[in-house]
Write a protein that holds these residues in place. Structure first.
Motif, short mmCIF file in Angstrom:
data_model
loop_
_atom_site.label_atom_id
_atom_site.label_comp_id
_atom_site.label_asym_id
_atom_site.label_seq_id
_atom_site.Cartn_x
_atom_site.Cartn_y
_atom_site.Cartn_z
N VAL A 115 92.90 31.42 42.26
CA VAL A 115 92.90 31.20 41.25
C VAL A 115 91.08 30.79 40.77
N GLU A 116 90.85 30.02 41.76
CA GLU A 116 89.85 30.11 41.53
C GLU A 116 88.71 30.76 41.33
N ARG A 117 89.09 32.50 41.82
CA ARG A 117 88.31 33.69 41.48
C ARG A 117 88.54 33.78 40.39
N TYR A 118 89.80 33.98 40.25
CA TYR A 118 90.48 34.50 38.39
C TYR A 118 89.43 33.92 37.49
N ILE A 119 90.26 33.02 37.89
CA ILE A 119 89.55 31.50 36.67
C ILE A 119 87.63 32.16 36.95
N SER A 120 87.00 31.87 37.55
CA SER A 120 85.63 32.45 37.52
C SER A 120 85.37 33.29 36.71
N VAL A 121 85.88 34.57 37.24
CA VAL A 121 85.83 36.32 36.58
C VAL A 121 85.96 36.44 34.91
N THR A 122 86.87 35.37 34.52
CA THR A 122 87.20 35.15 33.74
C THR A 122 86.69 33.99 32.62
N GLY A 123 86.06 33.78 33.16
CA GLY A 123 84.60 32.60 32.08
C GLY A 123 85.60 31.47 31.79
N LEU A 124 86.75 30.85 32.75
CA LEU A 124 87.02 29.56 32.21
C LEU A 124 86.31 28.86 33.10
N GLU A 125 85.64 28.91 34.15
CA GLU A 125 84.99 27.42 34.78
C GLU A 125 84.90 25.74 33.50
N GLY A 126 86.17 25.04 34.42
CA GLY A 126 85.16 23.74 34.24
C GLY A 126 87.22 23.43 32.91
N PHE A 127 88.02 24.67 33.54
CA PHE A 127 89.22 24.23 32.27
C PHE A 127 90.41 24.60 33.00
N HIS A 128 90.66 24.73 34.30
CA HIS A 128 91.11 24.63 34.92
C HIS A 128 92.63 23.02 34.86
N ASP A 129 92.46 22.09 34.42
CA ASP A 129 93.70 20.91 33.62
C ASP A 129 94.06 21.19 32.41
N ALA A 130 92.76 22.40 31.84
CA ALA A 130 93.46 22.18 30.47
C ALA A 130 94.62 22.36 30.01
N TYR A 131 95.13 22.91 28.91
CA TYR A 131 96.93 22.71 28.72
C TYR A 131 96.88 24.28 27.26
N PRO A 132 97.31 25.13 27.59
CA PRO A 132 97.20 26.15 25.84
C PRO A 132 96.82 25.29 25.26
N ARG A 133 97.69 24.10 24.63
CA ARG A 133 97.34 23.94 23.22
C ARG A 133 96.04 23.48 22.89
N GLU A 134 95.22 23.28 23.93
CA GLU A 134 94.16 22.68 24.14
C GLU A 134 92.70 23.75 24.35
N LEU A 135 93.17 25.03 23.46
CA LEU A 135 92.50 25.69 23.95
C LEU A 135 92.79 27.46 23.36
N SER A 136 91.60 27.55 22.34
CA SER A 136 91.25 28.50 21.72
C SER A 136 91.92 29.72 21.95
N GLY A 137 92.84 30.59 20.61
CA GLY A 137 92.96 31.73 20.85
C GLY A 137 92.60 32.22 21.49
N GLY A 138 91.17 32.88 21.70
CA GLY A 138 90.62 33.83 22.98
C GLY A 138 90.01 32.76 24.46
N MET A 139 89.80 31.74 24.40
CA MET A 139 90.68 31.08 25.78
C MET A 139 91.83 31.45 26.75
N ARG A 140 92.81 31.47 25.68
CA ARG A 140 94.32 31.09 25.64
C ARG A 140 93.89 32.74 26.35
N GLN A 141 93.50 33.93 25.69
CA GLN A 141 93.94 35.34 25.56
C GLN A 141 93.18 35.72 27.24
N ARG A 142 92.03 34.50 27.50
CA ARG A 142 91.65 34.58 28.98
C ARG A 142 92.29 34.49 29.93
N VAL A 143 92.99 32.85 29.63
CA VAL A 143 93.74 33.07 30.69
C VAL A 143 95.18 34.06 30.88
#
Length: 269
Positions: A115-143
């Motif tokens: 999980v740490e590896r692919y959160i880093s690969v897709t530019g999601l560092e710092g968003f580990h504990d965020a829920y989908p409703r708190e993210l933009s469309g682009g960030m949701r697609q990164r997830v």
């Protein structure tokens, strides 16, 4: 040996008004290191074809093979990125990325590292504990992308993954997907993209499979022999876009399948 072989696939759905043919006699191959796009009119079976390839549904006739083994159930070596993000709203970013790994029965330590590896690969560092409703469309697609990549699939299936995003975000994610695909240290071995955007298909893919109106048939397989990064304003890019557009608009549901040899590659199967 082809990574994927689609051989003479038909797909029909039964309705109370009778059977509806979605696609007819579809054949093509995907090789290791391929980036292939599928385009065609709305309703021609593009998304259905991805589901058949992954094993989420079954052809009415014909067969699909992954590394020479017939696909009869969901193939664990493929992962899908959806247009609608398809995230679990009750899970955090980390929870969504871990979901597929938990289904594979990985131990907790291995899951956390992945999980740490692919959160880093897709530019999601710092968003580990965020829920989908708190993210933009682009960030949701990164997830969604991180979740798909975390299981390290041989084939990444993408069903119009950028169509719900604003143009700048979509362009950024297209480039990132290309970088991931070209990195030998990261999955996948091949990408199969469904798109309604012809320019997007030519920008990303090395080959574009053009389907006719329903029932979808392969009108042509167009080789995109352009250097990267691709210049959308170039004459060669424009000519390819126009060629694919003409195939889609002129290819009727009753038209015979064009010979792929005329488009620069041998026919599948």
């Amino acid at each position: 040996m082809a990574l994927i072989r689609v051989e003479h696939v038909d797909k029909s759905f039964a309705t109370r008004h009778g059977s509806i043919a979605i696609m007819r006699d579809v054949s093509f191959e995907v090789q290791d290191a391929d980036f292939v796009a599928i385009v065609g009119p709305s309703g021609c079976g593009k998304s259905t074809l991805l589901r058949l390839i992954q094993g989420l549904d079954h052809p009415t006739s014909g067969a699909i093979y992954f590394r020479d083994k017939k696909v009869e159930t969901v193939c664990p070596e493929m992962a899908m990125v959806f247009q609608s993000f398809a995230l679990y709203p009750w899970l955090t970013v980390a929870g969504n990325v871990a979901f597929g790994l938990e289904a594979l029965g990985w131990d907790k330590e291995r899951i956390n590292a992945q999980v740490e590896r692919y959160i880093s690969v897709t530019g999601l560092e710092g968003f580990h504990d965020a829920y989908p409703r708190e993210l933009s469309g682009g960030m949701r697609q990164r997830v969604g992308l991180a979740r798909a990549l975390a299981v390290e699939p041989a084939v990444l299936l993408m069903d119009e993954p950028f169509s719900a995003l604003d143009p700048l975000t979509a362009e950024s994610l297209r480039e990132e997907v290309l970088q991931l695909w070209r990195d030998p240290q990261l999955p996948p071995d091949a990408v199969l993209l469904v798109s309604h955007n012809i320019e997007e298909a030519i920008q990303l893919a090395d080959r574009v499979i053009v389907l006719s109106r329903r029932p979808g048939q392969v009108l042509a397989q167009v080789l995109v022999d352009l250097p990267r990064p691709r210049d959308r304003k170039s004459t060669a890019f424009y000519d390819l876009t126009d060629r694919v557009y003409s195939l889609i608009t002129e290819g009727g549901s009753s038209a015979p399948a064009r010979n792929p040899l005329s488009e620069g590659i041998p026919p599948a199967g």
